[in-house]
Write a protein that holds these residues in place. Structure first.
Motif, PDB file in Angstrom:
ATOM      1  N   ARG A 240      36.783  42.073  27.532  1.00  0.00           N
ATOM      2  CA  ARG A 240      35.722  41.220  28.098  1.00  0.00           C
ATOM      3  C   ARG A 240      35.216  40.214  27.069  1.00  0.00           C
ATOM      4  NH1 ARG A 240      30.715  44.388  30.329  1.00  0.00           N
ATOM      5  NH2 ARG A 240      30.473  44.850  28.103  1.00  0.00           N
ATOM      6  N   GLU A 241      35.062  40.659  25.817  1.00  0.00           N
ATOM      7  CA  GLU A 241      34.602  39.746  24.771  1.00  0.00           C
ATOM      8  C   GLU A 241      35.593  38.610  24.562  1.00  0.00           C
ATOM      9  OE1 GLU A 241      31.589  39.656  23.383  1.00  0.00           O
ATOM     10  OE2 GLU A 241      31.233  41.239  24.847  1.00  0.00           O
TER      11      GLU A 241
ATOM     12  N   MET B 151      22.426  41.738  35.705  1.00  0.00           N
ATOM     13  CA  MET B 151      23.862  41.489  35.686  1.00  0.00           C
ATOM     14  C   MET B 151      24.619  42.810  35.727  1.00  0.00           C
ATOM     15  SD  MET B 151      26.049  39.392  32.891  1.00  0.00           S
ATOM     16  CE  MET B 151      27.644  40.003  32.417  1.00  0.00           C
ATOM     17  N   ILE B 152      25.734  42.822  36.425  1.00  0.00           N
ATOM     18  CA  ILE B 152      26.573  44.023  36.503  1.00  0.00           C
ATOM     19  C   ILE B 152      27.499  44.023  35.288  1.00  0.00           C
ATOM     20  CG2 ILE B 152      28.293  45.261  37.864  1.00  0.00           C
ATOM     21  CD1 ILE B 152      27.172  43.741  40.321  1.00  0.00           C
ATOM     22  N   ALA B 153      27.367  45.016  34.420  1.00  0.00           N
ATOM     23  CA  ALA B 153      28.148  45.060  33.184  1.00  0.00           C
ATOM     24  C   ALA B 153      29.321  46.025  33.257  1.00  0.00           C
ATOM     25  CB  ALA B 153      27.241  45.451  32.009  1.00  0.00           C
ATOM     26  N   LYS B 154      29.229  47.039  34.136  1.00  0.00           N
ATOM     27  CA  LYS B 154      30.304  48.027  34.221  1.00  0.00           C
ATOM     28  C   LYS B 154      30.252  48.705  35.581  1.00  0.00           C
ATOM     29  CE  LYS B 154      30.238  52.061  31.941  1.00  0.00           C
ATOM     30  NZ  LYS B 154      30.352  53.079  30.883  1.00  0.00           N
ATOM     31  N   LEU B 155      31.425  49.026  36.119  1.00  0.00           N
ATOM     32  CA  LEU B 155      31.526  49.757  37.377  1.00  0.00           C
ATOM     33  C   LEU B 155      32.348  51.022  37.156  1.00  0.00           C
ATOM     34  CD1 LEU B 155      32.476  46.843  39.819  1.00  0.00           C
ATOM     35  CD2 LEU B 155      30.222  47.915  39.601  1.00  0.00           C
ATOM     36  N   THR B 156      31.854  52.130  37.655  1.00  0.00           N
ATOM     37  CA  THR B 156      32.613  53.381  37.620  1.00  0.00           C
ATOM     38  C   THR B 156      32.637  53.941  39.032  1.00  0.00           C
ATOM     39  OG1 THR B 156      31.985  53.866  35.342  1.00  0.00           O
ATOM     40  CG2 THR B 156      32.748  55.710  36.664  1.00  0.00           C
ATOM     41  N   GLY B 157      33.834  54.112  39.560  1.00  0.00           N
ATOM     42  CA  GLY B 157      33.959  54.611  40.923  1.00  0.00           C
ATOM     43  C   GLY B 157      35.396  54.990  41.222  1.00  0.00           C
ATOM     44  N   THR B 158      35.856  54.617  42.407  1.00  0.00           N
ATOM     45  CA  THR B 158      37.212  54.934  42.851  1.00  0.00           C
ATOM     46  C   THR B 158      37.959  53.651  43.143  1.00  0.00           C
ATOM     47  OG1 THR B 158      36.391  56.969  43.888  1.00  0.00           O
ATOM     48  CG2 THR B 158      38.561  56.196  44.578  1.00  0.00           C
TER      49      THR B 158
ATOM     50  N   GLU C 128      28.514  26.865  41.649  1.00  0.00           N
ATOM     51  CA  GLU C 128      27.662  26.317  42.710  1.00  0.00           C
ATOM     52  C   GLU C 128      27.832  27.045  44.031  1.00  0.00           C
ATOM     53  OE1 GLU C 128      27.885  22.125  43.265  1.00  0.00           O
ATOM     54  OE2 GLU C 128      27.600  21.683  41.142  1.00  0.00           O
ATOM     55  N   ASN C 129      29.073  27.424  44.346  1.00  0.00           N
ATOM     56  CA  ASN C 129      29.303  28.025  45.666  1.00  0.00           C
ATOM     57  C   ASN C 129      30.048  29.354  45.589  1.00  0.00           C
ATOM     58  OD1 ASN C 129      31.722  27.041  44.831  1.00  0.00           O
ATOM     59  ND2 ASN C 129      31.968  25.552  46.477  1.00  0.00           N
ATOM     60  N   ASP C 130      29.978  30.015  44.458  1.00  0.00           N
ATOM     61  CA  ASP C 130      30.750  31.248  44.324  1.00  0.00           C
ATOM     62  C   ASP C 130      30.115  32.187  43.300  1.00  0.00           C
ATOM     63  OD1 ASP C 130      32.855  33.003  44.787  1.00  0.00           O
ATOM     64  OD2 ASP C 130      34.105  32.123  43.226  1.00  0.00           O
ATOM     65  N   LEU C 131      30.141  33.473  43.629  1.00  0.00           N
ATOM     66  CA  LEU C 131      29.810  34.529  42.671  1.00  0.00           C
ATOM     67  C   LEU C 131      31.066  35.373  42.531  1.00  0.00           C
ATOM     68  CD1 LEU C 131      26.300  35.821  43.822  1.00  0.00           C
ATOM     69  CD2 LEU C 131      26.810  34.561  41.750  1.00  0.00           C
ATOM     70  N   ARG C 132      31.551  35.584  41.310  1.00  0.00           N
ATOM     71  CA  ARG C 132      32.814  36.263  41.119  1.00  0.00           C
ATOM     72  C   ARG C 132      32.686  37.275  39.991  1.00  0.00           C
ATOM     73  NH1 ARG C 132      38.649  33.655  41.301  1.00  0.00           N
ATOM     74  NH2 ARG C 132      37.631  32.709  43.069  1.00  0.00           N
ATOM     75  N   LEU C 133      33.077  38.527  40.290  1.00  0.00           N
ATOM     76  CA  LEU C 133      33.098  39.559  39.252  1.00  0.00           C
ATOM     77  C   LEU C 133      34.489  39.594  38.628  1.00  0.00           C
ATOM     78  CD1 LEU C 133      31.326  42.837  40.499  1.00  0.00           C
ATOM     79  CD2 LEU C 133      30.767  41.501  38.473  1.00  0.00           C
ATOM     80  N   ILE C 134      34.539  39.532  37.312  1.00  0.00           N
ATOM     81  CA  ILE C 134      35.804  39.664  36.589  1.00  0.00           C
ATOM     82  C   ILE C 134      35.796  41.047  35.942  1.00  0.00           C
ATOM     83  CG2 ILE C 134      37.364  38.570  34.944  1.00  0.00           C
ATOM     84  CD1 ILE C 134      36.452  36.634  37.080  1.00  0.00           C
ATOM     85  N   GLY C 135      36.918  41.778  36.092  1.00  0.00           N
ATOM     86  CA  GLY C 135      36.979  43.151  35.577  1.00  0.00           C
ATOM     87  C   GLY C 135      37.926  43.286  34.401  1.00  0.00           C
TER      88      GLY C 135
ATOM     89  N   ALA D 272      38.132  55.157  38.508  1.00  0.00           N
ATOM     90  CA  ALA D 272      38.368  53.928  37.741  1.00  0.00           C
ATOM     91  C   ALA D 272      37.069  53.428  37.136  1.00  0.00           C
ATOM     92  CB  ALA D 272      38.965  52.850  38.654  1.00  0.00           C
ATOM     93  N   THR D 273      37.185  52.885  35.927  1.00  0.00           N
ATOM     94  CA  THR D 273      36.058  52.243  35.254  1.00  0.00           C
ATOM     95  C   THR D 273      36.494  50.866  34.798  1.00  0.00           C
ATOM     96  OG1 THR D 273      35.083  54.309  34.469  1.00  0.00           O
ATOM     97  CG2 THR D 273      34.481  52.319  33.279  1.00  0.00           C
ATOM     98  N   VAL D 274      35.697  49.859  35.125  1.00  0.00           N
ATOM     99  CA  VAL D 274      35.967  48.512  34.631  1.00  0.00           C
ATOM    100  C   VAL D 274      34.691  47.932  34.034  1.00  0.00           C
ATOM    101  CG1 VAL D 274      37.903  47.917  36.144  1.00  0.00           C
ATOM    102  CG2 VAL D 274      35.575  47.518  36.939  1.00  0.00           C
ATOM    103  N   PHE D 275      34.850  47.250  32.914  1.00  0.00           N
ATOM    104  CA  PHE D 275      33.779  46.447  32.350  1.00  0.00           C
ATOM    105  C   PHE D 275      33.818  45.116  33.082  1.00  0.00           C
ATOM    106  CE2 PHE D 275      34.922  49.560  29.263  1.00  0.00           C
ATOM    107  CZ  PHE D 275      33.733  49.922  28.661  1.00  0.00           C
ATOM    108  N   THR D 276      32.666  44.521  33.344  1.00  0.00           N
ATOM    109  CA  THR D 276      32.653  43.333  34.194  1.00  0.00           C
ATOM    110  C   THR D 276      31.875  42.179  33.585  1.00  0.00           C
ATOM    111  OG1 THR D 276      30.720  44.162  35.405  1.00  0.00           O
ATOM    112  CG2 THR D 276      32.889  44.662  36.330  1.00  0.00           C
ATOM    113  N   ASP D 277      32.204  40.992  34.061  1.00  0.00           N
ATOM    114  CA  ASP D 277      31.483  39.770  33.708  1.00  0.00           C
ATOM    115  C   ASP D 277      31.264  39.011  35.008  1.00  0.00           C
ATOM    116  OD1 ASP D 277      30.586  38.042  31.353  1.00  0.00           O
ATOM    117  OD2 ASP D 277      31.781  36.609  32.485  1.00  0.00           O
ATOM    118  N   LEU D 278      30.040  38.591  35.260  1.00  0.00           N
ATOM    119  CA  LEU D 278      29.714  37.884  36.499  1.00  0.00           C
ATOM    120  C   LEU D 278      29.802  36.380  36.262  1.00  0.00           C
ATOM    121  CD1 LEU D 278      28.723  38.070  39.441  1.00  0.00           C
ATOM    122  CD2 LEU D 278      26.380  37.995  38.555  1.00  0.00           C
TER     123      LEU D 278
END
Length: 199
Positions: free
Chosen positions: A69-70, A1-8, A55-62, A45-51
């Motif tokens: 996030r909690e 699972m993707i828990a955090k993204l750090t990038g631009t 059934e028909n979708d994968l969505r990252l919430i930042g 930018a850094t975002v904490f994420t929840d996947l």
């Protein structure tokens, strides 16, 4: 699972952002408050994420913080609250305000969120009231724990001795340290952190 993204921060819209991590653009859906904290296009930018998986979708919430996030996870655990509704609540209320509303049974504040009626707001407050005191308030993303022996660590210890939960004490002191700047003394840190934790 993707828990955090750090990038631009590559791009953003009313309820989404694209974070470029080593050439890969991740689309993340965000609350208005998280979007406001991300900065301008091209900035780091850094975002904490929840996947979210359906059934028909994968969505990252930042999220701007792990605390936000909690709260998102708690909100989506309430019957009738999906990810869009949870983001609407987090757009209307800062995490500290949501925590205070749930702890104090203030359904009217939660009902300010778009699409949340009085009955649903009351259910959210009732179901999350017991959990409100055990979650940290949102500390800024990337806030480091206080170094042992530092004024911040002593301030956290002082707040815990006064009965505040460790997560609440840590978040309050982190905010106080950000507000006062480097070199803040123990007494000032405790004074400002107490005001925030008790607020």
């Amino acid at each position: 699972m993707i828990a955090k993204l750090t990038g631009t921060l590559d791009d953003f819209g009313p309820d989404w952002a694209v974070i470029d991590v080593a050439g890969v653009g991740y689309l993340v859906h965000c609350s208005a408050k998280t979007l406001g904290a991300l900065g301008a296009r091209g900035e780091a930018a850094t975002v904490f994420t929840d996947l979210q998986v359906s059934e028909n979708d994968l969505r990252l919430i930042g999220f701007a913080s792990a605390g936000e996030r909690e709260w998102f996870r708690l909100l989506t655990g309430v019957q009738g609250v999906g990810s869009k509704m949870a983001l609407a609540v987090l757009s209307a209320l800062a995490v500290e305000d949501l925590q205070r509303a749930c702890a104090g049974g203030d359904a009217a504040s939660v009902a300010r969120a778009q699409g949340v009626g009085p009955k649903l707001a009351a259910r959210i407050v009732n179901e999350l009231k017991e959990k409100a005191g055990g979650l940290p308030a949102a500390a800024p993303a990337g806030t480091a724990p206080a170094a042992p022996g530092s004024a911040s660590a002593d301030a956290v210890s002082a707040l815990q001795n006064l009965g505040f939960k460790p997560q609440v004490a840590t978040a309050a002191v982190a905010h106080a340290a950000n507000e006062l700047g480097d070199g803040a003394g123990l007494n000032d840190l405790v004074r400002v952190a107490l005001r925030r934790a008790a607020g």
